[in-house]
Design an enzyme around this catalytic site. Structure first.
Site, short mmCIF file in Angstrom:
data_model
loop_
_atom_site.label_atom_id
_atom_site.label_comp_id
_atom_site.label_asym_id
_atom_site.label_seq_id
_atom_site.Cartn_x
_atom_site.Cartn_y
_atom_site.Cartn_z
N GLY A 110 -0.64 -3.54 32.25
CA GLY A 110 -1.30 -2.43 31.57
C GLY A 110 -0.34 -1.38 31.06
N HIS A 111 -0.89 -0.40 30.38
CA HIS A 111 -0.10 0.66 29.74
C HIS A 111 0.67 1.48 30.78
CE1 HIS A 111 -2.93 3.85 31.01
NE2 HIS A 111 -3.87 2.97 30.72
N ASN A 112 1.89 1.85 30.39
CA ASN A 112 2.76 2.72 31.19
C ASN A 112 3.20 2.11 32.52
OD1 ASN A 112 1.00 4.89 29.49
ND2 ASN A 112 3.06 5.67 29.89
N SER A 168 -0.09 2.31 34.62
CA SER A 168 0.82 3.17 35.39
C SER A 168 1.16 2.62 36.77
CB SER A 168 0.24 4.58 35.52
OG SER A 168 0.11 5.19 34.24
#
Length: 339
Positions: A249-251, A269
């Site tokens: 996923g993102h970050n 994250s």
């Protein structure tokens, strides 16, 4: 070219209720810890007020009641912008900064080796096979092989000695190091799965304007998806090996030499230390850190931070030895009931 976006011009649209004392052109949406004086951030949870003292952002979207409770945390240069729902206001504002994937949608779709392109920087000893789409300002290093059906968006950097297998898609501004192999069907830099929600339950998309960065000597299996960051970067560090069908996923930040086995899913994250091993179908919740040299057994569900040099398994997650004993005890109980 997009017109400058003044803070005052978006006040009504995103629901700012207090007067804007210091109007400015918004340069970017950023985390509190990375912003500058013409950037905007938001606070949706009270724990983030502790970051404010060191923040350089010019304005912060915040609930009025939260501001009043933490007024002392606000430096003089940080302007509070009162909104009912900071997360939703941020989502609406992020759409003003959405970027197109290709600068020229009518550009030729094939890279023809017989004509020198005017904008990509491709080393002469790189190999570009037929049926590849290359956007503007792309850099491709020496001895890198790009196979048929690959789509490379604008401003992508690919290092030396890489192999990009058929039908890989690499979204804009992704940074790929040296000796990276990306197997067929994988997607690098796709939009993260992030939405804010209205009172009536509608979903408002958060535009992800960050990037994916992949360091040297990384191997990425087939049909892997690595989402770009909301802002900043999703970072796959040196020597990481990723099996087929993994979702990152993102970050997320994946530490050096970690191993992610097939069907691992990491929520936004998630971060890991170095040499972390996650077995097949293991997964994490968001904003979780896994320490160095930690191992997660297959189907392990990580819902909390994990210390280094430990082994875990099960759902709910528990130390691996304890989980194995629990499983054996459960089997014995079932056999007694059956007998």
């Amino acid at each position: 070219m997009q017109a400058p976006l003044f803070l005052s011009s978006i006040a009504q649209e995103i629901g700012i209720t207090n007067p804007i004392a210091n109007d400015f052109i918004i340069h970017a949406l950023t985390p509190l810890e990375y912003g500058e004086e013409h950037d905007v951030s938001y606070i949706d949870q009270v724990q983030y007020f502790r970051v404010l003292a060191e923040s350089k952002v010019g304005a912060v979207l915040v609930r009025e009641r939260d501001y009043e409770a933490h007024k002392a945390s606000f430096p003089a240069h940080v302007q509070p912008l009162f909104v009912r729902n900071p997360h939703l206001a941020f989502a609406k504002l992020s759409q003003k900064f959405a970027q197109s994937e290709f600068a020229d949608p009518f550009a030729p779709t094939l890279y023809d080796k017989s004509t020198k392109p005017s904008y990509p920087n491709i080393q002469p000893c790189a190999q570009i096979m037929q049926g590849v789409h290359i956007g503007e300002n792309v850099t491709i290093g020496a001895r890198t092989l790009i196979m048929p059906g690959v789509v490379i968006s604008d401003d992508v950097v690919i290092g030396d000695d890489c192999k990009i297998y058929p039908n890989v898609v690499i979204y804009r501004q992704s940074m790929i190091g040296n000796r990276v192999n990306i197997h067929a069907g994988s997607v690098i830099g796709s939009d993260g799965f992030g939405y804010a929600h209205t009172d009536s339950g509608e979903h408002c998309k958060i535009e992800h304007n960050g990037i994916v960065r992949i360091d040297d000597d990384v191997e990425i299996g087939a049909n892997v998806t690595i989402d770009r960051a909301v802002f900043g970067q999703t970072h796959i560090k040196h020597g990481v090996k990723i099996d087929n069908l993994v979702q990152i996923g993102h970050n997320c930040v994946i530490g050096e030499h970690s191993l992610l086995v097939s069907q691992v899913g990491l929520a936004g994250s998630t971060s890991t230390g170095r040499n972390v091993v996650m077995g097949g179908q293991a997964g994490t919740g968001g904003h979780i850190h896994i320490g160095d040299f930690t191992q997660i057994a297959g189907r392990g569900a990580v819902g909390k931070n994990l210390p280094p040099n430990t082994k875990w398994g099960g759902h709910p997650l528990m130390p691996l030895d304890e989980w194995m004993k629990f499983y054996v005890s459960l089997r014995r109980m079932l056999k007694k009931q059956e007998g």
